[in-house]
Structures are given as C-alpha cells and as structure tokens.
Scaffold this active site. Sequence first.
Site, PDB file in Angstrom:
ATOM      1  N   GLU A  34     -23.206 -42.486 -51.143  1.00  0.00           N
ATOM      2  CA  GLU A  34     -23.369 -43.851 -51.666  1.00  0.00           C
ATOM      3  C   GLU A  34     -24.748 -43.989 -52.273  1.00  0.00           C
ATOM      4  OE1 GLU A  34     -24.522 -48.273 -50.799  1.00  0.00           O
ATOM      5  OE2 GLU A  34     -25.531 -46.353 -50.502  1.00  0.00           O
TER       6      GLU A  34
ATOM      7  N   ARG B 100     -22.129 -57.108 -54.482  1.00  0.00           N
ATOM      8  CA  ARG B 100     -22.919 -55.888 -54.260  1.00  0.00           C
ATOM      9  C   ARG B 100     -22.181 -54.682 -54.829  1.00  0.00           C
ATOM     10  NH1 ARG B 100     -27.164 -55.319 -50.974  1.00  0.00           N
ATOM     11  NH2 ARG B 100     -27.866 -53.238 -50.390  1.00  0.00           N
TER      12      ARG B 100
ATOM     13  N   CYS C  71     -32.253 -42.136 -54.721  1.00  0.00           N
ATOM     14  CA  CYS C  71     -32.093 -41.635 -56.085  1.00  0.00           C
ATOM     15  C   CYS C  71     -33.455 -41.185 -56.611  1.00  0.00           C
ATOM     16  CB  CYS C  71     -31.514 -42.729 -56.980  1.00  0.00           C
ATOM     17  SG  CYS C  71     -31.392 -42.259 -58.713  1.00  0.00           S
TER      18      CYS C  71
ATOM     19  N   ARG D 269     -22.069 -50.786 -55.828  1.00  0.00           N
ATOM     20  CA  ARG D 269     -22.685 -49.518 -55.464  1.00  0.00           C
ATOM     21  C   ARG D 269     -21.829 -48.356 -55.993  1.00  0.00           C
ATOM     22  NH1 ARG D 269     -26.483 -52.174 -54.863  1.00  0.00           N
ATOM     23  NH2 ARG D 269     -27.990 -52.217 -53.153  1.00  0.00           N
TER      24      ARG D 269
END
Length: 439
Positions: free
Chosen positions: A119, A163, A81, A165
């Site tokens: 992802e 987690r 990102c 995402r």
Amino acid sequence: MSTTIKFIDLFAGIGGMRLGLEQSCKILGIKSKCVFTSEIKDTAIKVYKENFFEDKIWGDITEISSQYIPDFDILLAGFPCQPFSSAGTRQGFLDTRGTLFFEIERILKDKSPFGFLLENVEGLVKHDNGKTLTTILNKLKQLGYQVKCDVLNARDFGIPQDRKRVYIVGTKTNPISLNFSRNQKSVLSDILETGCPTLQTNFVKKLLAQYSPNELYGKSIRDKRGGDDNIHSWDLELKGTVSIEQKELLNLLLKQRRRKNWSAKKGIQWMDGIPLSLDEIETFYQHKNLKQMLEDLVNKGYLKYEHPKDIQEKFNHDGKKIKKREYRLDLPKGYNIVVGKLSFPINKILNPDDIAPTLVATDMQRLAVVDGKGLRCLTIREGLRLFGFSEDYQINLPINKAFDLLGNTVVVTVIQEITERIIIEKMLSVPNQVYILTR
C-alpha cells in the site's frame, strides 16, 4: 482440512494491515499467524505491542538479513515512497537499490512467499512521471508474481473518508482482481460520538457568536480561497476590527491576486497569490482612502507588503542547479493576503451528512465536529473508526501522538477485502486439498 496462513508485517505502523488480514482469516474460518514484524517508530511499536501482545518487534528492516525471517505465505507492507536511480541499469528499468522498496524486493526474492499486498499514497502513480511505479511493477513481475495495481478509495468500502491509496497485489498463481462493487456508503454521523466535551477557546467563541452550529457544517476556515464555504479571518475579525469597505476590499483582492494577467504584466511565472501594487488595486477597487485602508490591514496582519516571487535557478549545497521560487527584489512591492495552511486552530468543520477529507497527521487535530451546541475535535475512537479499526483496538497515547500515527496508517476495511481474495487464491492453489471456507 485446517491450515494456518503465515504472514509478515513490514513497515507495520500500528498494525492496520495485520488487522485486515486477521479479519479476513476469521471470516474465512482459517487460522493466521504473524511470524515477523518490523517497525522503527517508538510510539507505533508501543501501540502495536499493546494490541497484538507481541514481545518481539524487529527494527530497521535494512539491517535484518532474510535468514532471520521465518518462512511465510503473505508479505504485507505499507512502504514509504522514494525516488529511484537510473544509474547502472541495462534492462531499461530503474534501479531500486538504496530505497526501502528494495527491502521488499529482497525478501520476496529470498523467501519466495505465495503472495503480497503493498500500500502506498496515490501520488505514487505519478511519482517521477510514473517511472517509480513502473519500476516497482516490473521488479515484482520479474520475481515471478502475477501483479495487479489500482487506486482504491476508502469511501467505497463503507468508510466515511475520502482516502485514495495505491494497492499492489501479487500471487504466484493467478492475478487478484481489484475490482469491487464499490457501493458501500457511509457518512460521518455513522461513526461520531455524542456528548463529548466541547472547545471553550476564544476562537470557537468568535465562530459561534456569528454562526449557529448547523450553519458551520462543511465550512473551511482559511484566507487562501473565497466562496460561500469559506470563513476568513476578517469575517471573524480575529486580528482586529475590519470595516465593511475593508472586507469588500479583502474579498476582491483574494480573487484578483490569482489572476494570470498580473504575472504576465510583471514578467514572472504565475503563482497562486501575487502581491498587487496600489496602482494595480485601484484598477478594480477605488476608494479615496485606499492606501490608508491597505496600510491598516498590513498593520493588523491581514495583509503583507512584499515583493513578488518568481522561479529562479539556484545552486544547492552540492553545487547542483535547482529551481526555487524567491522574491524578485527588482520588482515593486505589493499587497498580498496573509495565508498559511496551519493559520487557525480549526481549519474545517465536518458535515455529519458527508464524509471526511483525506486525513493527514498535520491536520487531524484541526478538524472539528458539531456536538450539541458546541464544537470539538475528533476523538481517538472516531479517528480509529475512520480507518476501519475494530472497537476493541486501543491507542493509549496523547491525542496529538495518536493522530500522528493514524494519519499515516492504512484503512483496515480495504486491506481485509483484498487479503480475503489472496487467501482464497492461496487455498485454491493447493492441489488435491479440500478447504471448507466459512465465507
């Protein structure tokens, strides 16, 4: 009729996305073929080659022209990102040039595959006040894809890890639903090994001298927070002996240093942990030897004597004005708890009846589990299981390098569930063809 799903694996890491798609194809009775892989990290490339028997791994995707990429059906990418620039745009959308997402955009435009799966970290949703994600989705839609995006948690897919995402999926035909039943539950005891070598360090010996293994389930070891689930350095006397009165003082200071009235009184912006002066401490803790107690704790390293910090405007090396938290030397010094994220060899003991927190590379070796009457770190195999990797997958690296790779990988199980839907949509999109799916 038989067919083969061709795909490419960008920012491939150790191949978690590839493994998920290949598992989907196997479940559906369809052949798969990876026709192009790109990764730049040497340790990741080594592991990838050993598990997928690949001879050719391409390097930096920014230096590879689309003409060298064979035609394919599905693009996979767990991309980094980065902030986007708003310069030079007329449509109201931000510009992706100069970022790694631009490479995905470029390849999708040049090769026009049927679909893709991307992802990224959960923070992408709020990155740059949501502008980054909006840009990504708009660019993908402009390329003619039906796009869906959602935050999914591994814990809902039978993986005992919390987690979250962001998953972005698109096809040339119909949008792919990212709604799943989310009722597959698993706990750590389902994946833990037993009878492994335990830690024999002085730190662990101090822990086990005061707590039984079962009493340590779910405990965090840190000086930044209070509460029943936290063990502090002074509880274990890691830096030297601490009197009962000093422990009481430290526990009070731990809570008081977070109160917003102190920052208001000092005329600074609130921060999580403000140093308090002797006079301020005396308002909530009175003791005839208070100053000596505080100085002793400073000398032993439980406290530090420092100026408060405040947000101040500075100029960076480019001459750009930035805001930075720095010491206010014009304000009196005070006593503050010494904290640090990586202060202790172990920062959490996992509860086998619960799930793991989000696993990151810097912390994985500081998580411990109870094994018999002792404590140990997670094994590489347990780490692989916590990301849904198959039992035949191998990482032949030192554990610190293995955890560095695992902390940045994808959850294979989630990838498998999503790519299965993409593949089915691909099969249904071909007119006048009949496929027998084994699912």
